[in-house]
Design a protein around this motif. Structure first.
Motif: not given
Length: 942
Positions: A162, A165, A188-189
């Motif tokens: 993910e 991408a 996001r992480h």
């Protein structure tokens, strides 16, 4: 006190020697993939053996704060020297961030988090970029996904397919993703940590102006810049990158360029961090190599004993050992002495390639293994404890040094055949404490890096630091100081700057044999009969050649070359004819030979020689000092001529040593040549001459003045003579057996020949005594020869005296009687004086006069008004004594005639030789050739 082995036990892998050198090299990729050893893979075991330094604590605090969103630096660059703990620090961050076990299981972390005012550290995602793990032009697989670039690798590690991408297109084209894309990825992480190690090693591989699958040189630099800008915008993300400190670690010119570019890129946002201080290294090494200390009281007792011993020795040790904080240093470094760390971190880390922490760990692990196996009982592991005889320990050090050090260690430092071992076997007081080997090991550890490292300002160790590396409580520093002095004179490769006895002198080992050993080797090359003897003669001519009492000084010449004339001469005997109070045969035999022979002929004027002899006890020192001067002279000469290649320091040392040797040699010569030998004879009837020895004072004024003093004090040479002593000698040898007149010139000649006669400094001394004695009637009368039985120019009690060959010295009573008879006799009665030469048995030449009636018709020479204007003389000279007689005639007649500047003197020598059986061809040829070379007016054979 307990030895270190009973207080601090090494870890099992160190004890068994099962550790691998590669295990000391932390590999962050191996940890990330689960393939590292337990010491690095397991977080608990890692922190058990990790000492959290001040720098590491600050960094971990910032990481915890950043991951919790409570501040902290977004980008940290770890830039230290090779082996400075960069990767190890990253592993600490890795284990803190991954949180695979409770914080309470990580030694030291809980206290650190508490000080930061935090309750916990959130678990974070980790992306590890290892520049040595992948090749830029070779894509790698993550499951089924092919990855080509660093940004593709970060995305995959943070969020798998993910996340990948987000950067897939940039990865495929090799172009850097923008700052916004990377920001989105990190947000996001988050919380997340990006660890970048060996980045220079990766980027320097890109070809210039050419793109490959991993992108290009510029696109990778753009990615680093975009990443650092993006992480600033994500509060719970942090980037740690390690960069090498030196250009050498960066590798090629391309690597240096990459390092400079990355430094500028990180320099925009980074927070620099220097991980390990030298003092902190103590604990790092101790934790990695040793179990926790079992007996704290024993440790404290040992450290206190060392500190007290250092204070007791005072100025013999470095100044910092006298301060209170040195006790704390001993505690922190235990069981390793702080001096070991100082030498390794201050000196060995200046060598390019020696890793600051990893290199020390590898070395000390091997040292501890060997010491444990050898049952070492030292109180601490000191520089003097290093087992350099062990191949493993030695190789770990010599690996970083130029070729040639193995031979130095085996010969001079440590091992069964080393000079240090031989010295300890010979000297028990050194062998009891291993003083020689400990000294040599300490000097090696502190000086070997200076043979290759360019950053070392001053070469070698001073005396204080050398003793510090050896001395243990209960031992005397003087033993090690003495051992150092002995080694400085004995070892081939040990060098010293300046005077070895000075505290400021520095000592170091080098792979080139030291100049002192070169000198020692050269000392043995010189021949005693030629070079050594010639050098001693040269010095003697300078020191003794100015003796004021002598007309000539002869150094080491054969007796045939010592002239047999009226001059007073000092003969310096060669070294092999030494003198000692208990053994004087050699010197006395040499003296008797010289006073008895003049080449193949006998010597006549033996009483003109005094001898200077060497002392047997000082001969060996003189020989050694002479050889030292010759050796240093040859070294300096070879350097000037380019036959010996040495550095400037050694050149200056050689010149200084030569000057010292040349300055010392005259003193040693004087101390050796201290015996004045004087041949003597008490009476004419003694069967053979005796020899008396007089010791010279070897200190104080010049040699010449000391010889003059001894000669004057012992009346070996008489410079001023009283007429009373002259009268006594005349009465003893000349005025007896009916003889009452003596020829003055004959008397002087006898003083030159006979050892029982006074040794007058010159003819002038006798002339002064005659002049003083002739002024009164107490000593003698004077006359100028005898003609037809009459004294000519008789004077008694006054008048000027001319000392010439006709001067007679008349016994006072006979002179008075002759004078009375001359006045009382009538003019018609002539006085008759008969003078006949006579010889005292085996004694001086005596000219005696018999008293008769004086003749009034023969006035004294002083009453003659007309002065003679011409002198004619002829003499028949015996061939056997021709040399002596011709010299005598030249000195006593010709020189007197030429003393008048108005006189015209002409000499004609006539030679007549008859050969009843005819002359031989050899004689004829030699005489003819010599006659031509000497310029004879006629040289005819009939």
């Amino acid at each position: 006190m307990k030895p270190w082995r009973e207080v601090a036990v090494p870890h099992q892998d160190v004890l068994e020697g099962t550790f691998q050198q590669s295990e000391f090299a932390a590999d962050i990729t191996a940890v990330n993939t689960g393939k590292a050893s337990r010491e690095y893979q397991d977080a608990g075991a890692f922190f058990d053996r990790t000492f959290i330094t001040e720098g590491m604590a600050l960094l971990l605090t910032q990481v915890a704060q950043r991951l919790a969103g409570k501040g902290g630096e977004p980008v940290v660059q770890l830039q230290t020297a090779f082996g400075g703990g960069k990767t190890h620090t990253m592993l600490a961050v890795y284990h803190l961030a991954t949180r695979k076990c409770a914080l309470s299981d990580l030694a030291g972390i809980s206290a650190l988090v508490d000080r930061a005012g935090m309750m916990d550290v959130p678990q974070a995602r980790i992306a590890v970029l290892d520049g040595t793990a992948h090749a830029p032009g070779q894509p790698w697989k993550r499951g089924s996904q092919t990855i080509k670039t660093l940004w593709g690798e970060i995305a995959w590690q943070l969020g798998g397919a993910e996340a990948f991408a987000l950067v897939a297109e940039a990865d495929a084209t090799g172009t850097s993703p923008g700052k916004d894309v990377l920001r989105d990825l990190l947000e996001r992480h988050a919380p997340c940590v990006v660890l970048i190690d060996e980045l220079v090693a990766y980027i320097r591989q890109f070809p210039e102006s050419h793109a490959i699958s991993g992108g290009s040189y510029d696109s990778n630099l753009s990615f680093v810049q975009a990443l650092t800008e993006a992480v600033k915008l994500v509060p719970r993300a942090i980037v740690l990158a390690s960069l090498p400190e030196s250009d050498l670690e960066a590798g090629s010119q391309r690597g240096v360029a990459a390092l400079r570019a990355l430094e500028k890129t990180f320099g925009r946002v980074q927070a620099l961090w220097k991980p390990v201080a030298t003092e902190e290294a103590f604990e790092i090494v101790r934790r990695r190599l040793f179990e926790p200390v079992r007996d704290e009281k024993a440790r404290e007792a040992v450290c206190r004993a060392f500190a007290d011993a250092y204070i007791a020795e005072g100025v013999k040790l470095p100044a910092d050992t006298q301060e209170r904080h040195y006790y704390d240093r001993l505690l922190h470094a235990y069981p390793i002495h702080p001096e070991v760390f100082d030498r390794l971190y201050d000196d060995w880390t200046t060598i390019d390639g020696f890793q600051r922490t990893r290199g020390v760990l590898k070395l000390m692990a091997k040292v501890i293994f060997r010491l444990w196996k050898d049952d070492n009982k030292d109180l601490l592991i000191m520089p003097g404890s290093l087992p350099l005889h062990d191949g493993g320990s030695r190789n770990e050090l010599t690996y970083y040094l130029p070729a040639g050090w193995d031979a130095v260690i085996e010969r001079d430092i440590d091992g069964d055949r080393a000079e240090t071992t031989a010295l300890e076997n010979k000297e028990p007081r050194f062998g009891q404490v291993g003083a020689a080997r400990r000294i040599a090991r300490t000097v090696f550890l502190g000086s070997a890096p200076s043979s290759v490292a360019s950053k070392v300002a001053v070469r070698g160790l001073d005396r204080a630091h050398i003793i510090l590396g050896c001395l243990q409580p209960g031992q005397a520093a003087s033993v090690y100081a003495d051992a150092l002095g002995r080694l400085a004179d004995r070892l081939h490769y040990l060098n010293a700057s300046g005077d070895k006895a000075q505290d400021s002198t520095r000592f170091w080992f080098d792979t080139r044999a030291n100049l002192r050993r070169e000198m020692e080797d050269r000392k043995r090359r010189f021949d005693d009969r030629t070079e050594v003897r010639g050098k001693i003669a040269e010095v003697l001519k300078k020191t003794v050649g100015n003796a004021p009492s002598f007309d000539g000084v002869h150094v080491f010449i054969p007796h045939g070359d010592v002239p047999d004339d009226t001059a007073l001469r000092l003969i310096v005997l060669p070294p092999e004819t030494w003198y000692a109070r208990e053994e004087h045969r050699l010197a006395f035999e040499a003296v008797l030979e010289i006073i008895g022979k003049n080449g193949a002929k006998p010597r006549y004027r033996s009483n003109r020689l005094i001898f200077l002899a060497p002392d047997h006890g000082a001969m060996s020192r003189l020989s050694d000092a002479t050889r030292v001067a010759l050796a240093w002279g040859s070294i300096v000469e070879d350097v000037k001529e380019g036959r010996l290649n040495i550095d400037l320091l050694q050149k200056n040392q050689a010149e200084k040593e030569l000057k010292s040797a040349e300055d010392a040699l005259p003193r040693v010569v004087r101390e050796c040549y201290k015996w004045l030998l004087c041949p003597m004879q008490d009476a004419p009837t003694d069967p053979k001459p005796g020899i008396e020895a007089f010791a010279l004072n070897t200190t104080g004024g010049s040699v010449g003045s000391e010889i003059e003093r001894v000669c004057a004090d012992n009346e070996l040479i008489i410079s001023i003579w009283s007429p009373i002593h002259l009268r006594a000698k005349l009465k003893e040898f000349y005025w007896k057996d009916g003889q009452n007149a003596a020829n003055a010139a004959g008397f002087f000649e006898d003083t030159l020949r006979y050892l029982y006669m006074p040794r007058l400094k010159s003819r002038h001394v006798l002339a002064q005594a005659i002049r003083a004695g002739a002024a009164s009637k107490d000593f003698f009368g004077t006359a100028y020869g005898e003609t037809d039985g009459k004294f000519e120019g008789l004077a008694f009690g006054g008048g000027d005296v001319v000392f010439d060959d006709t001067l007679l010295l008349i016994e006072p009573q006979a002179a008075q009687a002759y004078e009375n008879a001359s006045r009382a006799a009538p003019a018609s009665i002539a006085s008759t004086v008969t003078i006949s030469p006579s010889r005292v048995a085996e004694g001086p030449s005596v000219y005696a006069a018999a008293s008769g009636n004086p003749s009034p018709t023969s006035p004294p020479p002083s009453s003659i008004s007309a002065k003679p204007k011409t002198f004619y003389g002829s003499v028949e000279v015996p061939p056997a004594t021709a040399k002596m007689r011709l010299v005598q005639i030249a000195e006593e007649i010709v020189s007197v005639l030429t003393s008048d500047p108005n006189a015209t003197v002409r000499l004609v020598v006539e030679i007549s030789a008859e050969f009843p059986d005819g002359v031989g061809d050899g004689v004829r040829r030699a005489v003819s050739e010599n006659a031509r070379s000497l310029g004879l007016k006629s040289a005819d054979w009939e």
